[in-house]
Design an enzyme around this catalytic site. Structure first.
Site, mmCIF file in Angstrom:
data_model
loop_
_atom_site.group_PDB
_atom_site.id
_atom_site.type_symbol
_atom_site.label_atom_id
_atom_site.label_comp_id
_atom_site.label_asym_id
_atom_site.label_seq_id
_atom_site.Cartn_x
_atom_site.Cartn_y
_atom_site.Cartn_z
ATOM 1 N N LYS A 156 -11.924 -5.679 -7.632
ATOM 2 C CA LYS A 156 -12.885 -6.295 -6.700
ATOM 3 C C LYS A 156 -14.008 -7.002 -7.443
ATOM 4 C CE LYS A 156 -11.567 -4.632 -2.392
ATOM 5 N NZ LYS A 156 -11.815 -4.386 -1.009
ATOM 6 N N LYS B 11 -6.489 -7.858 4.929
ATOM 7 C CA LYS B 11 -7.264 -8.464 6.026
ATOM 8 C C LYS B 11 -8.380 -9.360 5.523
ATOM 9 C CE LYS B 11 -9.138 -3.990 7.031
ATOM 10 N NZ LYS B 11 -9.819 -3.569 5.797
ATOM 11 N N LYS C 121 -0.517 -7.812 -2.082
ATOM 12 C CA LYS C 121 -0.611 -6.968 -0.885
ATOM 13 C C LYS C 121 -1.130 -7.788 0.304
ATOM 14 C CE LYS C 121 -4.136 -4.026 0.041
ATOM 15 N NZ LYS C 121 -5.033 -2.870 0.165
HETATM 16 P P1 ATP Z 1 -9.557 -5.331 2.308
HETATM 17 O O1 ATP Z 1 -8.757 -6.585 2.457
HETATM 18 O O2 ATP Z 1 -10.905 -5.394 2.956
HETATM 19 O O3 ATP Z 1 -9.632 -4.824 0.887
HETATM 20 P P2 ATP Z 1 -7.283 -3.891 3.317
HETATM 21 O O4 ATP Z 1 -6.680 -4.719 4.389
HETATM 22 O O5 ATP Z 1 -6.610 -3.916 1.997
HETATM 23 O O6 ATP Z 1 -8.822 -4.230 3.136
HETATM 24 P P3 ATP Z 1 -8.258 -1.162 3.635
HETATM 25 O O7 ATP Z 1 -9.323 -1.059 4.643
HETATM 26 O O8 ATP Z 1 -8.675 -1.133 2.186
HETATM 27 O O9 ATP Z 1 -7.356 -2.440 3.921
HETATM 28 O O10 ATP Z 1 -7.156 -0.048 3.827
HETATM 29 C C1 ATP Z 1 -6.985 0.758 4.964
HETATM 30 C C2 ATP Z 1 -5.692 1.505 4.880
HETATM 31 O O11 ATP Z 1 -4.607 0.594 5.105
HETATM 32 C C3 ATP Z 1 -5.436 2.178 3.523
HETATM 33 O O12 ATP Z 1 -4.864 3.460 3.727
HETATM 34 C C4 ATP Z 1 -4.462 1.251 2.847
HETATM 35 O O13 ATP Z 1 -3.648 1.927 1.927
HETATM 36 C C5 ATP Z 1 -3.667 0.685 4.044
HETATM 37 N N1 ATP Z 1 -3.170 -0.654 3.764
HETATM 38 C C6 ATP Z 1 -3.933 -1.780 3.646
HETATM 39 N N2 ATP Z 1 -3.162 -2.858 3.396
HETATM 40 C C7 ATP Z 1 -1.871 -2.412 3.344
HETATM 41 C C8 ATP Z 1 -0.611 -3.057 3.112
HETATM 42 N N3 ATP Z 1 -0.525 -4.346 2.886
HETATM 43 N N4 ATP Z 1 0.499 -2.298 3.156
HETATM 44 C C9 ATP Z 1 0.411 -0.976 3.398
HETATM 45 N N5 ATP Z 1 -0.739 -0.298 3.617
HETATM 46 C C10 ATP Z 1 -1.877 -0.998 3.589
#
Ligand code: ATP
Ligand code: LTN
Length: 344
Positions: free
Chosen positions: A126, A211, A208
């Site tokens: 990050k 969002k 990955k």
């Molecule tokens: P950001 O984009 O703000 O970093 P994010 O979309 O990656 O956020 P988080 O809020 O960090 O999501 O994660 C919330 C939960 O969703 C965590 O348990 C994470 O492991 C899961 N998660 C997020 N993105 C994925 C993905 N692409 N596939 C599977 N699990 C996910």
């Protein structure tokens, strides 16, 4: 506060294990959040005592537009419920409504080493991504996450593989604190509900699905329209081959097969047979359909809930009361152990 209004509490006869997890309201939740996290949380509600939090304090480690953060917080809570989290069974709340998270975080921060935090890969990732805003909160993010977990005597933390290092740090912090100040915290275990459940970006299937990705074509939002979902999946990046096969180097197709499999329950062999001799176009259309169908009830329920602000705020308040009651008990114990002076 009386014990009766607390629906998540220690059951003396048949203690259920306690679960804590959270998602940051840093955008509109995606298919990745749904398949990788929330869908699994729903299945845990009957067998565990669950607390599901919208972690807004964590979200501001990356610059947020205040009005968007407020909106995404309410949306995330509505989505938890729309996905099947039942606020009567689980404690659903917003992190900033329970000040004990920030308070415990300070104490834990004074029991966490600089070197430990420097090793966290999410911090390294990050701070590269947001090189113009490498703030102290981004660095101490895992301490706040440890506070979230340890405040509730959490036994299990269901998270994606990307969060394993943070849960391990929470264990180390708990163990160290217990060693110095005598037994205080339950040492939590990470809990991976389904291994390999990682959904990748539609525009770059080596990354990955996230969002906070600036390109909305890279993710399926849980609440976009059916047509949008179908269209995004139709234009997902694949490869120049034509056979629907799960194989190394076919990241785009592998990702779509994993999405198709999650919604239909079919294995990869079965999917390969189903699309034998058919092109990517037909396969993508089918993935789009099952995905849009699979999210339909969530979409509909969400549309209904998000209009009902009074209900959502009631859930938030009740959740915050329950969580605060539990959190205060732990925090008082911690304050006593570290030697803070208390007046009756
Ligand atoms: P950001 O984009 O703000 O970093 P994010 O979309 O990656 O956020 P988080 O809020 O960090 O999501 O994660 C919330 C939960 O969703 C965590 O348990 C994470 O492991 C899961 N998660 C997020 N993105 C994925 C993905 N692409 N596939 C599977 N699990 C996910
Ligand atoms: N860091 C997590 C979100 C999160 C969390 C938690 C998950 C904050 N506090 C406590 C489990 C338990 C993430 O980025 N997915």
């Amino acid at each position: 506060m009386s014990e009766q209004i607390v629906n998540v509490q220690e059951n003396k006869e048949e203690p259920k294990k306690r679960i804590f997890s959270g998602v940051q309201p840093s955008g509109v939740l995606t298919l990745g959040n749904y398949l990788g996290a929330i869908k699994n949380w729903v299945t845990l509600q009957d067998d565990y005592e669950c607390l599901y939090c919208v972690v807004d304090l964590h979200a501001i480690t990356v610059r947020q537009v205040p009005a968007d953060l407020r909106k995404h917080t309410q949306e995330a809570l509505a989505l938890y419920i729309a996905c099947g989290i039942d606020p009567e069974k689980s404690c659903v709340f917003v992190q900033s409504h329970v000040p004990a998270h920030a308070e415990l975080s300070w104490v834990l921060g004074c029991n966490t080493m600089f070197g430990e935090l420097s090793r966290m890969t999410q911090f390294k990732d990050k701070s590269q991504k947001h090189a113009d805003n490498v703030n102290a909160g981004l660095f101490t993010y895992p301490v706040l996450m440890a506070a979230d977990i340890l405040l509730y005597g959490t036994d299990l933390v269901p998270v994606g593989a990307d969060q394993k290092q943070h849960v391990e740090l929470a264990r180390d912090i708990a163990g160290r604190f217990n060693g110095v100040y005598s037994d205080t915290f339950t040492v939590p275990e990470p809990f991976f509900v389904k291994t390999g459940m990682k959904i990748y970006s539609l525009t770059d299937p080596t990354k990955k699905m996230s969002k906070s990705d600036p390109n909305p074509k890279s993710y399926v939002s849980i609440i976009e329209t059916r047509d949008e979902t179908i269209k995004k999946i139709k234009s997902a990046v694949t490869d120049s081959d034509t056979a629907v096969r799960y194989a190394q180097g076919k990241d785009g197709i592998n990702n779509l097969m994993s999405i198709y499999s999650s919604f239909t329950g079919k294995g990869y062999d079965e999917i390969e047979r189903e699309f034998d001799g058919k092109g990517y176009g037909e396969f993508k259309a089918a993935v789009g359909e099952v995905c849009a169908d699979g999210l339909e009830s969530v979409r509909n329920e969400y549309a209904r809930l998000v209009k009902d602000k009074a209900y959502l705020e009631e859930v938030m308040k009740k959740g915050a009361d329950t969580a605060s009651y539990l959190a205060r008990k732990t925090l008082s114990k911690v304050y006593r152990k570290v030697g803070f002076y208390s007046v009756k």
